[in-house]
Design an enzyme around this catalytic site. Structure first.
Site, mmCIF file in Angstrom:
data_model
loop_
_atom_site.group_PDB
_atom_site.id
_atom_site.type_symbol
_atom_site.label_atom_id
_atom_site.label_comp_id
_atom_site.label_asym_id
_atom_site.label_seq_id
_atom_site.Cartn_x
_atom_site.Cartn_y
_atom_site.Cartn_z
ATOM 1 N N HIS A 1 0.836 -1.206 0.000
ATOM 2 C CA HIS A 1 0.000 0.000 0.000
ATOM 3 C C HIS A 1 0.870 1.256 0.000
ATOM 4 O O HIS A 1 0.557 2.232 0.684
ATOM 5 C CB HIS A 1 -0.908 0.015 1.230
ATOM 6 C CG HIS A 1 -1.971 -1.043 1.206
ATOM 7 N ND1 HIS A 1 -2.724 -1.386 2.293
ATOM 8 C CD2 HIS A 1 -2.422 -1.830 0.192
ATOM 9 C CE1 HIS A 1 -3.582 -2.335 1.980
ATOM 10 N NE2 HIS A 1 -3.406 -2.637 0.708
ATOM 11 N N ASN B 1 -6.916 0.537 3.158
ATOM 12 C CA ASN B 1 -6.521 0.162 1.789
ATOM 13 C C ASN B 1 -6.712 1.347 0.834
ATOM 14 O O ASN B 1 -7.697 2.066 0.930
ATOM 15 C CB ASN B 1 -7.358 -1.010 1.290
ATOM 16 C CG ASN B 1 -7.480 -2.099 2.338
ATOM 17 O OD1 ASN B 1 -7.915 -1.836 3.444
ATOM 18 N ND2 ASN B 1 -7.099 -3.294 2.005
#
Ligand code: KBG
Length: 574
Positions: A503, A546
């Site tokens: 990420h 996320n």
């Protein structure tokens, strides 16, 4: 003979009257309106918006990987095989991810005898990175090179960040909200596809009971998924194909080149120096035959992930000071638990589940567990909050780790993944070469990745505040785990290797100030009129949740700005 473009080839082509151009020149130039480098969900967002909202623009998408499935950019977990056996998907993910930066092992072999070749020098073998300092590495960071990118195997978790996770984003809140709604549609996000699951209900209710003060944060995971109507045992996970929609309807307005490397963005040259605020072409290489091509276009989008995008800019000599900097990556704490006996024993008594449980027992009288084999897995999220500033997934899923195998009955297992933020620092970065080409110091120049592009090297450390936060996050994960069950042996609470969250944000961040950002709020690279960047690298914040939904949200705005640019350009030509 392999066709290699010579420096200045584009200039030569542009300055030569059509009839005087060589056959090679003509056959190695492709013309389109928009080039998009990359084919993941963000690249797909650019393609979809441009094709849908511009009446005529042609889009050429260039992907370094192959198309590994019959559906263009489809999620590989949609196969019945993986929906029946989620552990098997672990190997798909392992196979898909290629690590970004691997320092060479100590290659001195004390027992090497005879006349085997060896050297006293540092070994630089293909795929290893002699410039990587191990304790500044994001060792598990990886890239998926395939049509659809990481969305061919992602978890599909699509939360909207908490307001504390959106501090630097230059897009105003009201506009963001509208863009987030569109992003949710493009990704086909649904929060309720697991409501009928026994395990999901047990896990969620247990958390709601045990964490009363946090009940607003305990929600169904917002997932880019839809339960299949023809067979509700299975779901359809969203991939880049979902974002693209019905691509066939655009006919030859859309073209995809696979196994083709975008080498660099090309500006017209004058006296050996690039001039102007326009990109004229991308130089690409067909990796099958190693031939080079130019793709001429009016506008360009680089959406190759948080590492690949700055890598292409760097290789194109577009190196603004913030490029690769302000990098944030999340920590991950992980464990797996076996659900408590008292929770499992209550299942047959629940009137809502009675019929399903009885049917299961009838069909499989020797199964001592009262959970139907087709009961969907839990998909619960404990969202980021001010007092618990981390993002938590309480679910059962495959990643490159965490398969249960024959150790236990997977129906009893719940995975806990807690994601921690990283303080934003200009010094945390990915770099592709020495800062000053003339003073390389200890830097070993000329190292490339296995695709021949400048090797990415991480310089990332977690601050004292990050470490403190991680400590509290781990304690919280253990408290939550204790509510649900006991640790599965071998999956006790642990921090995963840095980079595993995949990420990374910040490396091509958008912003209002060119000193601290690579692109403007519309994702257009500062100082260029027709160059856009897309992907998680555009997110200027440190988030725990996320990033995909946020990146798609940012990309929708970028794509519309690009359309506006094309329209203005067309008007000015008449
Ligand atoms: O749980 C997943 C998560 O959803 C994700 O997006 C990230 O890439 O990896 C996690 C597993 O390590």
């Amino acid at each position: 003979m392999v066709f290699r473009l010579q420096p200045g080839a584009l200039n030569h082509y542009l300055q030569t009257p059509a009839e005087q151009r060589s056959q090679d020149e003509r056959s190695h130039i492709i013309k389109t309106d928009v080039v998009i480098a990359g084919s993941g969900p963000v690249a797909a967002t650019y393609a979809r918006i441009i094709l849908e909202e511009h009446p005529t623009a042609r889009v050429t998408m260039v992907e370094i990987g192959a198309q590994d499935g019959k559906i263009l950019g489809g999620h590989h977990k949609n196969s019945v095989k993986y929906q029946k056996d989620i552990d098997a998907f672990v190997n798909v993910i392992k196979g898909a991810l290629q690590t970004v930066s691997v320092p060479p092992e100590d290659s001195y072999l004390p027992t090497l005898g005879g006349d085997a070749w060896t050297t006293n020098k540092k070994q630089v073998f293909h795929g290893s990175n002699p410039n990587q300092v191990p304790n500044k590495n994001l060792k598990s960071s990886g890239i998926t090179r395939t049509v659809g990118g990481m969305a061919t195997h992602w978890t599909c978790n699509c939360p909207t960040p908490h307001e504390e996770e959106i501090v630097h984003n230059p897009i105003p809140k009201a506009e963001r909200d509208v863009l987030y709604e569109r992003a949710a549609k493009l990704l086909n996000i649904h929060p309720n596809e697991y409501n009928d699951s026994i395990r999901h209900t047990i896990v969620k209710e247990t958390l709601l009971k045990g964490l009363k003060s946090r009940d607003n944060s305990i929600v169904n995971m917002p997932l880019a998924v839809e339960r299949r109507k023809d067979n509700p045992d299975y779901v359809t996970w969203s991939g880049a194909n979902t974002v693209l929609g019905d691509i066939e309807q655009y006919g030859d307005r859309f073209q995809l080149l696979t196994e083709t490397r975008v080498t660099n963005l090309v500006r017209p040259m004058l006296d050996g120096l690039p001039v102007g605020e326009d990109i004229r072409a991308v130089q690409v290489r067909n990796l099958h035959n190693n031939e080079d091509y130019f793709i001429l276009a009016d506008a360009f989008v680089v959406a190759c992930g948080a590492i690949g995008t700055p890598q292409i800019l760097f290789n194109s000599d577009i190196r603004p000071q913030p490029l690769g900097r302000y990098l944030c990556e999340q920590s991950i704490a992980f464990c797996q638990i076996v659900l408590k006996r008292q929770l499992i024993d209550l299942i047959p008594n629940n009137p809502e589940w009675k019929k399903r449980v009885e049917e299961h027992h009838k069909a499989f009288p020797n199964d001592p567990l009262h959970i139907p084999y087709n009961d969907p897995e839990p998909q619960v999220q404990i969202s980021y909050s001010h007092d618990f500033p981390w993002h938590c997934q309480v679910h059962r899923d495959a990643f490159s780790y965490g398969d249960v195998g024959p150790r236990a009955d997977s129906r009893l297992i719940v995975d806990l993944r807690f994601f921690g933020k990283q303080e934003i620092s200009v010094d945390n970065r990915v770099r592709f070469g020495p800062d000053d080409e003339k003073r390389v110091g200890n830097w070993l120049p000329g190292v490339t990745d296995i695709y021949g592009l400048p090797q990415p090297t991480f310089e990332v450390t977690r601050s004292a505040k990050d470490q403190d936060n991680d400590h509290n996050l781990m304690k919280d994960m253990c408290d939550v785990a204790n509510l649900l069950g006991a640790y599965l042996p071998g999956s006790n609470p642990q921090f995963m290797e840095p980079g595993l969250a995949l990420h990374i944000t910040g490396t091509t961040r958008i912003g209002k100030d060119p000193k601290t950002s690579v692109a403007n709020p519309e994702s257009r690279v500062w100082d260029f009129q027709n160059l856009w960047v897309g992907g998680n690298g555009c997110i200027p914040d440190s988030t725990a949740c996320n990033p995909t939904k946020t990146s798609v949200m940012i990309a929708i705005k970028g794509a519309r700005a690009l359309i506006h640019y094309l329209e203005k350009k067309n008007k000015s030509q008449y």
